[in-house]
Design a protein around this motif. Structure first.
Motif, PDB file in Angstrom:
ATOM      1  N   UNK A  18      21.109  96.132 -24.177  1.00 57.61           N
ATOM      2  CA  UNK A  18      21.957  95.488 -22.907  1.00 57.61           C
ATOM      3  C   UNK A  18      21.012  95.912 -21.651  1.00 57.61           C
ATOM      4  N   UNK A  19      21.087  94.925 -20.775  1.00 58.55           N
ATOM      5  CA  UNK A  19      20.626  95.161 -19.484  1.00 58.55           C
ATOM      6  C   UNK A  19      21.508  96.132 -18.692  1.00 58.55           C
ATOM      7  N   UNK A  20      20.733  97.093 -17.746  1.00 61.00           N
ATOM      8  CA  UNK A  20      21.543  98.270 -17.175  1.00 61.00           C
ATOM      9  C   UNK A  20      22.265  97.562 -15.996  1.00 61.00           C
ATOM     10  N   UNK A  21      23.191  98.413 -15.495  1.00 63.14           N
ATOM     11  CA  UNK A  21      23.756  98.085 -14.213  1.00 63.14           C
ATOM     12  C   UNK A  21      23.784  99.366 -13.302  1.00 63.14           C
ATOM     13  N   UNK A  96      14.960 112.213 -20.496  1.00 65.34           N
ATOM     14  CA  UNK A  96      16.301 112.516 -20.533  1.00 65.34           C
ATOM     15  C   UNK A  96      17.278 111.571 -20.021  1.00 65.34           C
ATOM     16  N   UNK A  97      16.569 110.408 -19.401  1.00 60.28           N
ATOM     17  CA  UNK A  97      17.371 109.155 -18.955  1.00 60.28           C
ATOM     18  C   UNK A  97      16.449 107.967 -19.260  1.00 60.28           C
ATOM     19  N   UNK A  98      17.190 106.833 -19.680  1.00 58.61           N
ATOM     20  CA  UNK A  98      16.440 105.636 -20.180  1.00 58.61           C
ATOM     21  C   UNK A  98      15.147 105.326 -19.132  1.00 58.61           C
ATOM     22  N   UNK A  99      13.989 105.139 -19.687  1.00 58.66           N
ATOM     23  CA  UNK A  99      12.686 104.721 -18.754  1.00 58.66           C
ATOM     24  C   UNK A  99      12.487 103.451 -18.669  1.00 58.66           C
ATOM     25  N   UNK A 105      14.957  98.397 -15.396  1.00 64.02           N
ATOM     26  CA  UNK A 105      14.979  99.982 -15.164  1.00 64.02           C
ATOM     27  C   UNK A 105      16.031 100.125 -14.103  1.00 64.02           C
ATOM     28  N   UNK A 106      16.876 101.187 -14.525  1.00 66.33           N
ATOM     29  CA  UNK A 106      17.832 101.810 -13.266  1.00 66.33           C
ATOM     30  C   UNK A 106      17.181 103.124 -12.985  1.00 66.33           C
TER      31      UNK A 106
END
Length: 317
Positions: A18-21, A96-99, A105-106
């Motif tokens: 899914x796309x990030x918010x 440690x967080x989505x890249x 990218x968020x």
């Protein structure tokens, strides 16, 4: 959207996610370019014990265009072109967080560096880690300046930028790089000599005498750190950047009267300084562009030591 994710078992896979918010202090970036780094390979090799959750979208060297803003974001607008710095405001991207090996990218707005008009986005992406990390280690931590004798171990994606930064600062720069095909590039950026191994910086007939370097920055981190310590003078410094091996050993007697300091990442200001040097043509790192779909193959090439300079994935429209 598509994302290259570490899925466990030392495997990376291209997945649909899914796309990030955006969280309140985050922006959403349409990723346009993403650099590939040995750190990505290291985290794949170490495995799931190094990551808080799986699957993990990798990629921590990114540039693109802001497409959405969180409610607390200030100073940035939709349409701004930015690079992302892992400065510690949010956990490191891709680990440690989505890249940013993904379409979007968020990222926290406090980790954003403005990309100046006219700077290629492949260079902008490269500057956010390879540029920032190498520059920060050499100039801010190492303190390279005019009149210093400086060694650079590893003339790869980071070492090429660190070496050039030291030359621009007025230092006498020497390079240790096992790939002789990189030596011509090292001399082009201003290095005065090249050797295959840092042990050559110490007289083999009198190793107890040590070396005379003021500063050595180790961008490799394989079996190189002890050699760097041997080659600096009393009062000299080794700055450790490379993560080629998870552990290394230093002989106690060789560190006495010397210092060794680790350098990790840098700041948004470091990135923007590198952006400026790149825009003015003072730093022109060698890199190879690949497509988004070639990221998995590119990481395998990095693992097998088949890359000169840096790989940067440039995303299609």
């Amino acid at each position: 959207m598509k994302a290259w994710q570490y899925v466990g078992g030392h495997q990376i896979r291209l997945n649909e996610i899914p796309e990030p918010d955006p969280a309140p202090t985050q922006v959403i970036i349409d990723v346009k370019a993403a650099g590939l780094c040995h750190s990505d390979v290291m985290y794949i090799e170490v495995g799931e014990s190094a990551m808080p959750f799986l699957p993990m979208t990798q990629g921590h060297e990114n540039a693109g265009v802001i497409t959405a803003l969180g409610s607390e974001v200030t100073g940035f607008s939709v349409g701004d072109v930015v690079g992302v710095c892992s400065s510690g405001v949010q956990p490191p991207l891709g680990m440690f967080t989505p890249g940013g090996f993904a379409d979007k990218l968020a990222a926290d707005y406090r980790d954003l560096a403005r990309v100046p008009d006219g700077l290629d986005l492949a260079l902008a992406a490269l500057a956010t880690d390879a540029g920032m990390t190498s520059y920060h280690a050499m100039i801010k931590v190492g303190g390279a300046t005019k009149g210093m004798k400086v060694g650079v171990i590893g003339f790869g994606g980071l070492g090429q930028i660190g070496a050039r930064a030291a030359v621009l600062a007025g230092a006498e720069v020497h390079v240790a790089e096992m790939k002789e095909e990189a030596w011509a590039n090292a001399r082009e950026v201003g290095a005065v000599s090249c050797v295959k191994d840092a042990s050559e910086w110490v007289d083999a007939s009198n190793p107890r005498a040590g070396g005379d370097f003021d500063l050595i920055v180790d961008y490799a981190g394989f079996d190189t750190t002890q050699k760097a310590v041997n080659a600096i003078r009393r009062g000299g410094k080794v700055v450790q950047v490379g993560l080629g091996k998870p552990t290394f050993t230093i002989a106690t007697n060789t560190i006495l009267g010397k210092s060794i300091e680790g350098s990790l990442g840098g700041t948004v200001a470091d990135i923007e300084e590198v952006f400026d040097l790149m825009l003015r043509g003072e730093i022109t790192p060698g890199y190879e562009e690949i497509s988004f779909d070639q990221i998995g193959e590119g990481l395998e090439r990095l693992k097998n030591n088949q890359v000169l300079g840096r790989l940067v994935a440039v995303f299609g429209e």
